[in-house]
Design a protein around this motif. Structure first.
Motif, PDB file in Angstrom:
ATOM      1  N   VAL A  80       0.831  -1.205   0.000  1.00 20.54           N
ATOM      2  CA  VAL A  80       0.000   0.000   0.000  1.00 20.54           C
ATOM      3  C   VAL A  80       0.864   1.252   0.000  1.00 20.54           C
ATOM      4  CG1 VAL A  80      -1.621   1.353   1.376  1.00 20.54           C
ATOM      5  CG2 VAL A  80      -2.010  -1.092   1.033  1.00 20.54           C
ATOM      6  N   SER A 132       2.266   1.685  -3.442  1.00 17.39           N
ATOM      7  CA  SER A 132       1.218   2.056  -4.400  1.00 17.39           C
ATOM      8  C   SER A 132       0.854   3.530  -4.268  1.00 17.39           C
ATOM      9  CB  SER A 132      -0.019   1.189  -4.183  1.00 17.39           C
ATOM     10  OG  SER A 132       0.260  -0.160  -4.416  1.00 17.39           O
ATOM     11  N   TRP A 133       0.702   3.987  -3.041  1.00 19.42           N
ATOM     12  CA  TRP A 133       0.369   5.395  -2.824  1.00 19.42           C
ATOM     13  C   TRP A 133       1.469   6.303  -3.354  1.00 19.42           C
ATOM     14  CZ3 TRP A 133       2.756   9.292   0.012  1.00 19.42           C
ATOM     15  CH2 TRP A 133       2.003  10.472   0.158  1.00 19.42           C
ATOM     16  N   LEU A 192      -0.173  -7.599  -4.455  1.00 15.25           N
ATOM     17  CA  LEU A 192      -0.622  -6.303  -3.941  1.00 15.25           C
ATOM     18  C   LEU A 192       0.052  -5.138  -4.663  1.00 15.25           C
ATOM     19  CD1 LEU A 192      -0.652  -7.096  -0.116  1.00 15.25           C
ATOM     20  CD2 LEU A 192      -2.646  -6.647  -1.556  1.00 15.25           C
TER      21      LEU A 192
END
Length: 588
Positions: free
Chosen positions: A204, A207-208, A326
């Motif tokens: 995460v 990704s951000w 992910l």
């Protein structure tokens, strides 16, 4: 520098764009084939995920055999690996074939649906007058559709595969995280699914960060496609007009124009390179750190428990699969940016194709309107006034009727709006007032100043738009002989750029040969006879007074070539342009 286009920033309604594209594809007739391919891909990807779980589980006995230096177990596990790898190889090849077939199916469907909508009667012409959105349809139909089909299949399959692997391996990783605890404050605290939470946080965060750094790529990719299309259009235009440019000694001016277009491409590509480089700091750095991240996360548990090296490698493999699934967004952000830009270009083009009819109707409702109807018995023009901001066109006398077999010339000088009047009679220009009655489209032939001769086989160009088998070979040869093109009879089956191989006079003669084959009742001509050389003019005049004597003819021209063909002359009167609402912004 190339003018900045309106396609620079895609709108936020991504769901609407996807919905429109799916509807466009369903209308193509390829939906059933695509559904079967999707079902096959789901099965193959599902089997591949299952075999990858088996391969990850194989890590434990294999590395444990190495730790124990157990040769028999080592050889056995090599055999197991060979079987697993062989099955995965078959599945990988099958997935590749299905993947490529799906991309081709998507492209075929989108291309067919777009072309059919674009080539609806008169719609391509109206779109060409719609401004920026109507420029370079070749880019939208060829490069953009190809890229959209390719990226949609690749991203869709990749996302499904990543989701399936995530669901498969997250259970393995959660189970292997049992018993992991952290000591602080003098107490031991167990954290259920510790490795899962680490993988989730890791993916995460990356990704951000990728989204923040790579977001400008969406607009930049759209602008890059637009400027590449402008450059390609300039190159094609110069190639088509090479002879005329050479006559005018215009090579230096055209070179400057090309360099300006290319400078626009270079500028946007440099911006894309910089944005991609900034994104690579995130994606590449993330990729390198991923090599040791699962070992670092599991190391405290390995050193404080009886975990074997085989279990460690199995946990590391599951961690890599989970965070790899992910991080799908991270790995594909640049591709997603290109996909979004391409999707926007295709959907905006399709919406423009469908909207031009409504826009034309709205323009007619707000401005002058023409009463147009069919009359199989005659041509009738009453009170016609064609309006644009630049010129207004009337006839004197205002009411003209052409009976079957009658020949009438609408006479006007240069700049009097002759071609605009021709387009109005043909239904290509509708912003006018008055009344027009024309024969049904299948009984009248419209002959523009520049004859259209499509590339390909000569017999297809002669019979255009009908198929070549509509007429017999002897009929085609006779038609060519009648217009003085008998020397081309031997080349009827040959392909070539006949629009370039034939002179202007020969191309107009070819159109008259079409008239002999098609046998219409009426001809409407725009300065056609003036395009003929003297010998061809004599021959066509003889045809109009002989084999084609029964045809009604409405000619438009300046009367520079006096002929006994026309029995009556009507004057074209040019007036200053009209600025009233709905008059339009440009004449065709």
């Amino acid at each position: 520098m190339a003018e900045r286009t309106a396609t620079a920033a895609p709108p936020e309604r991504l769901s609407a764009q996807i919905r429109d594209t799916l509807g466009l594809f369903r209308s193509s007739g390829f939906g059933r084939r695509a559904a079967l391919l999707v079902a096959a891909l789901v099965c193959v990807i599902g089997l591949t995920a299952y075999m990858q779980i088996r391969l990850n589980a194989w890590n434990e006995p294999f590395y444990d055999a190495l730790t124990r230096k157990d040769m028999a177990a080592f050889v056995t596990q090599l055999g197991v690996f060979a079987v697993l790898a062989g099955i995965l190889l078959v599945l990988n090849v099958s997935q590749l074939w299905l993947d490529q077939t799906m991309k081709l199916t998507l492209r075929r469907g989108l291309f067919r649906a777009l072309v059919r909508d674009w080539m609806a009667p008169g719609r391509a012409l109206r779109l060409s007058r719609a401004g920026k959105i109507g420029e370079n349809p070749d880019q939208r139909l060829q490069a953009d559709v190809d890229q959209l089909a390719d990226l949609s299949a690749a991203l869709g399959i990749g996302l499904f595969q990543a989701t399936l692997l995530l669901g498969s391996f997250i259970g393995v990783l959660w189970q292997k995280s049992e018993g992991f605890s952290l000591s602080f404050g003098g107490q031991s605290h167990e954290i259920p699914g510790f490795m899962v939470w680490c993988a989730l946080f890791y993916a995460v965060a990356a990704s951000w960060l990728s989204w923040r750094v790579g977001r400008p790529l969406v607009a930049l990719r759209a602008e890059e496609s637009a400027r590449e299309a402008v450059l390609r259009f300039d190159l094609v235009r110069i190639s088509e007009a090479a002879g005329r440019i050479a006559l005018e000694r215009g090579e230096r001016a055209e070179t400057s124009r090309i360099e300006t277009s290319f400078a626009g491409v270079v500028g946007i590509v440099e911006a894309v390179i910089l944005a991609t480089a900034n994104l690579t700091w995130v994606t590449a750095g993330y990729g390198w750190f991923t090599l040791v991240a699962p070992i670092l996360v599991a190391a405290p548990f390995y050193f404080t428990s009886d975990m074997s090296i085989g279990e460690l490698m199995m946990v590391a493999g599951a961690f890599t699969q989970v965070q790899g699934s992910l991080r799908w967004f991270v790995s594909n952000f640049a591709v997603i940016a290109t996909w979004r830009a391409t999707l926007f270009r295709v959907t905006s083009f399709h919406r423009a194709v469908l909207a031009v009819d409504r826009a034309e109707a709205a323009a007619e409702a707000d401005g002058p309107r023409i009463d147009r109807r069919e009359d199989a018995g005659r041509i009738e023009i009453a009170g016609l006034h064609v309006v644009t901001p630049h010129v207004g066109v009337r006839l004197d006398p205002p009411d003209v009727t052409v009976a079957p077999g009658e020949r009438v010339l609408l006479h006007g000088g240069s700049g009097s709006g002759k071609t605009l009047l021709f387009d109005t009679l043909a239904g290509l220009w509708t912003r006018a007032e008055g009344r027009i009655a024309m024969p049904p489209p299948d009984r009248v032939m419209y002959l523009p100043t520049r004859a259209y001769v499509p590339p390909g086989r000569l017999d297809l160009a002669l019979c255009y738009p009908e198929p070549a088998d509509r007429y017999g070979h002897d009929q085609m040869v006779a038609a060519l002989d009648a217009v003085g093109l008998g020397h081309l009879a031997a080349a009827l089956g040959e392909s070539g750029r006949w629009d370039q191989l034939l002179g202007q006079s020969d191309k107009q003669c070819l159109v008259f040969a079409r008239a002999l084959l098609r046998c219409p009742d009426w001809l409407v001509m725009d300065d056609v006879l003036d395009q003929l050389d003297p010998e061809a003019l004599t021959r066509i005049e003889a045809l109009l007074q002989g084999r084609l004597a029964r045809l009604g003819v409405l000619g438009i021209g300046d009367g520079a070539t006096p002929l006994p063909v026309f029995g009556r002359v009507v004057q074209i009167v040019a007036e200053p342009g009209s600025a009233q609402p709905g008059a339009g912004t440009a004449a065709p």
